[in-house]
Design an enzyme around this catalytic site. Structure first.
Site, mmCIF file in Angstrom:
data_model
loop_
_atom_site.group_PDB
_atom_site.id
_atom_site.type_symbol
_atom_site.label_atom_id
_atom_site.label_comp_id
_atom_site.label_asym_id
_atom_site.label_seq_id
_atom_site.Cartn_x
_atom_site.Cartn_y
_atom_site.Cartn_z
ATOM 1 N N SER A 192 29.258 31.346 93.594
ATOM 2 C CA SER A 192 29.283 32.228 94.798
ATOM 3 C C SER A 192 29.643 31.474 96.075
ATOM 4 C CB SER A 192 27.408 32.612 94.988
ATOM 5 O OG SER A 192 27.340 33.628 94.429
ATOM 6 N N ASP A 246 28.511 41.683 99.839
ATOM 7 C CA ASP A 246 27.214 40.855 99.417
ATOM 8 C C ASP A 246 25.761 41.448 99.924
ATOM 9 O OD1 ASP A 246 25.476 38.229 98.970
ATOM 10 O OD2 ASP A 246 27.626 37.565 98.380
ATOM 11 N N HIS A 306 21.686 35.482 100.714
ATOM 12 C CA HIS A 306 22.909 35.025 100.339
ATOM 13 C C HIS A 306 24.259 35.355 100.754
ATOM 14 C CE1 HIS A 306 26.196 35.301 96.735
ATOM 15 N NE2 HIS A 306 25.498 34.241 96.070
#
Length: 415
Positions: free
Chosen positions: A368, A141, A176
């Protein structure tokens, strides 16, 4: 006006659909593509060491013969070599190198954003003392911030690899990846256990393949999977969590990232990948989620209540079938307003101040979030039965999931 050479190359069967569209100007050039008619590509050579070596040598000679061309990432495990090539150089390579199998655009992938632990029945497993203890999950990520929820009372970020800026210490300039790591294995240290993931004792390996804006190249993501395979034994990596994707334009057997995650699966790694956030339209499953082998995860909307009867698929969650006509996703996991870890002052942290709960936690939505929650449940199952092979774990996971009565290509009907 595009040159004859550019359009001529676009017609070649060795060129993938993404590169073909960019060659003929059918879409806006990728942000990482150069503006001078140079295309970032991944050249796949025929299987075998000799074919790869011969092909790389041929590509080197082409790079030396054409201005502005260069070699990039080399990934011999997958017979892939990256480079920046002009249309003329591409035409030369296709015409004169018999070892070329396919040439792919080194296209852009991005993060897939748009009461969870209870919904996934993770609490039931935790009550059986299944907390992911001894299981390692690699989160590919934007990086991972060393939050106390991952570092106390014991440090559980056991390794970090950075394919963007080559830094050695864990960090996350987007936010994220930190949220996703918390979705897997946050222990709620700073919330008295309220915001804990399914596997609060699992180990995390952070693999930064996406930049501050949440974008990354095909080559870096493949390199990240390659690194995990290379270090599988060193860090006992058992699960890969990929909350990223790109539109699927080619069949799964002609998609290099799908080929890559399939190899990781065959090497004994469970791979969880996001379905995508292009719902409610059909046939919107993203790459690499189109793979039949891996676990493709869609997002469940719990409607903000503990009542299971009102649970439904999130509007944004991508639907199947895949580009090959296969039913996907494999399952749904909570993906709406999921509370997890902040990466202070990171890009998403600054852009989403209204979603911050406090100095530590932030709410985000998307497949996600559903994907690492699923990866956390996988970690619990592997703790209970370390001998499970990926296919066996996927079967057990699907059999244990609740049938929500949804049509196929939203969540599988046989769960």
């Amino acid at each position: 006006m595009f040159s004859y050479s550019t359009r001529n190359v676009a017609r070649l069967s060795l060129i993938d659909s993404h590169l073909r569209q960019e060659l003929v100007g059918a879409r806006k050039p990728q942000s990482h593509a150069l503006s001078s008619g140079i295309f970032p590509v991944m050249v796949q050579f025929q299987p075998g060491t000799s074919c790869f070596n011969n092909g790389v040598n041929h590509l080197k000679s082409i790079v030396n013969n054409y201005a502005h061309c260069k070699m990039n990432q080399s990934l011999p495990r997958f017979s892939l070599q990256g480079g920046n090539l002009t249309a003329t150089a591409l035409e030369d390579l296709c015409a004169n190198c018999g070892d070329v199998k396919k040439i792919y655009l080194d296209r852009e992938f991005s993060v897939l954003l748009d009461t969870a632990t209870e919904t996934t029945r993770a609490i039931e497993l935790q009550e059986e003392d299944a907390t992911g203890e001894g299981v390692t999950v690699a989160v590919l990520d934007t990086g991972v911030h060393p939050s106390p929820d991952l570092m106390e009372p014991e440090e559980r970020i056991i390794a970090f690899k950075d394919f963007i800026d080559d830094q050695e210490e864990p960090y996350d300039d987007n936010g994220h990846g930190t949220h996703c790591a918390g979705d897997v294995a946050g222990n709620g240290q700073q919330s008295d256990g309220e915001y804990a993931g399914p596997a609060p004792n699992a180990n995390i390996v952070g693999v930064k393949v996406l930049d501050m804006m949440g974008a990354g190249s095909l080559s870096n993501i493949i390199a990240g999977v390659d690194w995990c395979m290379e270090n599988q034994e060193a860090y006992d990596i058992q699960i890969l969590s990929l909350s990223l994707g790109s539109p699927a334009m080619d069949p799964e057997d002609d998609d290099p990232l799908v080929q890559t995650v399939n190899q990781a699966w065959d090497a004994g790694m469970v791979v969880c990948a996001a379905a995508g956030n292009e719902g409610p339209s059909e046939e919107t499953i993203a790459s690499p989620g189109i793979s039949q082998k891996i676990i493709t995860v869609g997002a469940l909307d719990e409607q903000g209540t503990p009542d299971r009867s009102d649970d439904d698929v999130a509007e944004f969650s991508s639907r199947g079938p895949t580009i090959d006509g296969h039913t996907k996703p494999d399952m749904l996991a909570p993906g709406v307003d999921i509370v997890s870890l902040r990466a202070p002052d990171a890009f998403l942290d600054q852009m989403s101040k209204d979603d911050q709960l406090d100095d530590t936690y932030i709410a985000m939505s998307g497949t996600s979030m559903a994907t690492p929650i699923c990866a956390g449940v996988c970690a619990q199952l592997l703790e209970k039965n370390p001998e499970l092979e990926p296919d066996e774990l996927k079967k057990q996971l699907r059999e244990g999931a609740e049938d929500l009565g949804l049509e196929a290509n939203i969540q599988e009907k046989d769960q």
